[in-house]
Design a protein around this motif. Structure first.
Motif, mmCIF file in Angstrom:
data_model
loop_
_atom_site.group_PDB
_atom_site.id
_atom_site.type_symbol
_atom_site.label_atom_id
_atom_site.label_comp_id
_atom_site.label_asym_id
_atom_site.label_seq_id
_atom_site.Cartn_x
_atom_site.Cartn_y
_atom_site.Cartn_z
ATOM 1 N N VAL A 121 0.878 -1.170 0.000
ATOM 2 C CA VAL A 121 0.000 0.000 0.000
ATOM 3 C C VAL A 121 0.913 1.216 0.000
ATOM 4 C CG1 VAL A 121 -1.792 1.268 1.241
ATOM 5 C CG2 VAL A 121 -1.743 -1.228 1.330
ATOM 6 N N ARG A 122 0.644 2.158 -0.902
ATOM 7 C CA ARG A 122 1.458 3.371 -1.010
ATOM 8 C C ARG A 122 0.587 4.597 -0.773
ATOM 9 N NH1 ARG A 122 6.367 2.899 -3.260
ATOM 10 N NH2 ARG A 122 6.954 0.848 -4.007
ATOM 11 N N TRP A 123 1.165 5.586 -0.102
ATOM 12 C CA TRP A 123 0.492 6.856 0.137
ATOM 13 C C TRP A 123 1.287 7.959 -0.537
ATOM 14 C CZ3 TRP A 123 1.045 3.150 3.909
ATOM 15 C CH2 TRP A 123 -0.134 2.657 4.462
ATOM 16 N N CYS A 124 0.569 8.860 -1.214
ATOM 17 C CA CYS A 124 1.192 10.007 -1.878
ATOM 18 C C CYS A 124 0.566 11.285 -1.351
ATOM 19 C CB CYS A 124 0.993 9.940 -3.389
ATOM 20 S SG CYS A 124 1.799 8.542 -4.153
ATOM 21 N N ARG A 125 1.365 12.333 -1.286
ATOM 22 C CA ARG A 125 0.864 13.647 -0.900
ATOM 23 C C ARG A 125 1.572 14.666 -1.777
ATOM 24 N NH1 ARG A 125 0.226 14.471 5.054
ATOM 25 N NH2 ARG A 125 -1.776 13.586 4.555
ATOM 26 N N GLY A 126 0.809 15.489 -2.440
ATOM 27 C CA GLY A 126 1.388 16.508 -3.311
ATOM 28 C C GLY A 126 2.132 15.923 -4.492
ATOM 29 N N GLY A 127 1.698 14.745 -4.972
ATOM 30 C CA GLY A 127 2.334 14.135 -6.114
ATOM 31 C C GLY A 127 3.583 13.327 -5.782
ATOM 32 N N GLU A 128 4.042 13.372 -4.548
ATOM 33 C CA GLU A 128 5.218 12.616 -4.135
ATOM 34 C C GLU A 128 4.811 11.472 -3.226
ATOM 35 O OE1 GLU A 128 8.615 14.575 -2.475
ATOM 36 O OE2 GLU A 128 8.277 16.346 -3.693
ATOM 37 N N GLU A 129 5.529 10.344 -3.369
ATOM 38 C CA GLU A 129 5.264 9.219 -2.487
ATOM 39 C C GLU A 129 5.683 9.579 -1.075
ATOM 40 O OE1 GLU A 129 7.220 4.992 -1.971
ATOM 41 O OE2 GLU A 129 6.047 5.147 -3.820
ATOM 42 N N ASN A 130 4.770 9.390 -0.147
ATOM 43 C CA ASN A 130 4.976 9.767 1.242
ATOM 44 C C ASN A 130 5.394 8.575 2.100
ATOM 45 O OD1 ASN A 130 4.925 11.449 3.464
ATOM 46 N ND2 ASN A 130 2.737 11.232 3.776
ATOM 47 N N ALA A 131 4.756 7.404 1.864
ATOM 48 C CA ALA A 131 5.031 6.227 2.682
ATOM 49 C C ALA A 131 4.520 4.987 1.959
ATOM 50 C CB ALA A 131 4.346 6.359 4.041
ATOM 51 N N TYR A 132 4.998 3.824 2.413
ATOM 52 C CA TYR A 132 4.454 2.567 1.928
ATOM 53 C C TYR A 132 4.680 1.469 2.957
ATOM 54 C CZ TYR A 132 9.129 0.953 0.498
ATOM 55 O OH TYR A 132 10.443 0.569 0.481
ATOM 56 N N VAL A 133 3.848 0.415 2.853
ATOM 57 C CA VAL A 133 3.951 -0.741 3.746
ATOM 58 C C VAL A 133 3.563 -1.981 2.937
ATOM 59 C CG1 VAL A 133 1.591 -0.590 4.647
ATOM 60 C CG2 VAL A 133 3.382 -1.633 6.040
ATOM 61 N N THR A 177 -2.341 -8.697 7.075
ATOM 62 C CA THR A 177 -1.168 -8.572 7.935
ATOM 63 C C THR A 177 -0.223 -7.546 7.329
ATOM 64 O OG1 THR A 177 -1.353 -10.859 8.651
ATOM 65 C CG2 THR A 177 0.764 -9.797 8.984
ATOM 66 N N LEU A 178 0.052 -6.494 8.079
ATOM 67 C CA LEU A 178 0.995 -5.466 7.658
ATOM 68 C C LEU A 178 2.334 -5.754 8.318
ATOM 69 C CD1 LEU A 178 -1.234 -2.323 8.268
ATOM 70 C CD2 LEU A 178 -0.955 -3.578 6.144
ATOM 71 N N CYS A 179 3.417 -5.784 7.548
ATOM 72 C CA CYS A 179 4.729 -5.985 8.149
ATOM 73 C C CYS A 179 5.817 -5.928 7.085
ATOM 74 C CB CYS A 179 4.800 -7.290 8.926
ATOM 75 S SG CYS A 179 4.695 -8.763 7.932
ATOM 76 N N PRO A 180 7.055 -5.892 7.412
ATOM 77 C CA PRO A 180 7.611 -5.730 8.752
ATOM 78 C C PRO A 180 7.865 -4.268 9.095
ATOM 79 C CG PRO A 180 9.362 -6.322 7.254
ATOM 80 C CD PRO A 180 8.088 -6.242 6.446
ATOM 81 N N PHE A 181 7.895 -3.403 8.060
ATOM 82 C CA PHE A 181 8.203 -1.994 8.305
ATOM 83 C C PHE A 181 7.259 -1.101 7.521
ATOM 84 C CE2 PHE A 181 12.312 -4.088 8.843
ATOM 85 C CZ PHE A 181 12.680 -3.612 10.093
ATOM 86 N N LEU A 182 7.002 0.064 8.081
ATOM 87 C CA LEU A 182 6.361 1.149 7.361
ATOM 88 C C LEU A 182 7.489 2.085 6.967
ATOM 89 C CD1 LEU A 182 3.750 2.856 6.616
ATOM 90 C CD2 LEU A 182 4.158 4.010 8.768
#
Length: 161
Positions: free
Chosen positions: A41-53, A66-71
Motif C-alpha cells: 500500500v502506497r500513500w502520496c501527498r502533493g504528487g510525491e510518495e509519502n510512505a508505503y507498507v 497482515t501489515l509488516c515488517p516496516f512502514l
C-alpha cells in the motif's frame, strides 16, 4: 489582553484524519486486494510518495490483512507488524461489502488511520480524530457572538459564492 480569540486554543487542537496515513478497505478491494496474497500500500501527498507498507492476506477461515515488517515513511523505517481482521456483509443485491475490524475496539469500519508517531492503524474513534473541515467550520462563531450576530446569520455573511 484576553480578548476574543486569544488564548492557547492551538495547543488543544485534535489531530485530523487528513494528517494521517489511511487504509481504505473500499480502495484496497477495488485495487485487487482479495485477488492477491501479498502486495503493498502506497500513500502520496502533493504528487510525491509519502510512505508505503507491505501486506499479506491470510484467508483461513476469515480474511486477515497482515501489515509488516516496516512502514517506510520519508526514508525512515518504522517497525510495524499488525493483523487486521476483515469481515464481510452480504448485500441485498447479491454482492459483498468488506470492512475492517478495528484492532483496538472491535468496531466495523471502512477506514483505519495511523497518526504521526503512532504504532498501529486504528479507527477514528480510538485516536479521537476529527476532520479538518469540522475544525474550520465554526472558527468565526465566537467572534460573531461577541458582535451580537447569530452564527446562522454569520454563515450567510461569510458564504463563498
Amino acid at each position: 489582553m484576553g480578548g476574543l480569540g486569544s488564548g492557547r486554543h492551538w495547543l488543544y487542537k485534535r489531530n485530523t484524519v487528513e494528517e494521517c496515513l489511511t487504509l481504505d478497505i473500499n480502495k484496497l478491494v477495488k485495487d485487487g486486494l482479495l485477488h492477491r496474497l501479498f502486495g503493498e500500500v502506497r500513500w502520496c501527498r502533493g504528487g510525491e510518495e509519502n510512505a508505503y507498507v507491505n501486506y499479506w492476506l491470510k484467508r483461513d477461515p476469515v480474511y486477515v490483512l497482515t501489515l509488516c515488517p516496516f512502514l517506510i515513511r520519508r526514508d525512515e523505517r518504522i517497525p510495524l507488524t499488525q493483523d487486521i481482521p476483515l469481515v464481510t456483509m452480504e448485500l441485498h443485491s447479491g454482492g459483498k461489502r468488506y470492512w475492517f475490524t478495528c484492532p483496538n475496539c472491535g468496531r466495523r469500519v471502512g477506514k483505519l488511520h495511523l497518526p504521526h508517531g503512532a504504532e498501529r492503524f486504528l479507527c477514528r474513534n480510538c485516536y479521537d480524530l476529527t476532520y479538518k473541515s469540522c475544525q474550520e467550520c465554526h472558527k468565526f462563531d465566537r467572534l460573531l457572538a461577541g458582535m451580537g450576530i447569530h452564527p446562522s446569520v454569520g454563515k450567510r455573511l461569510f458564504r463563498r459564492n
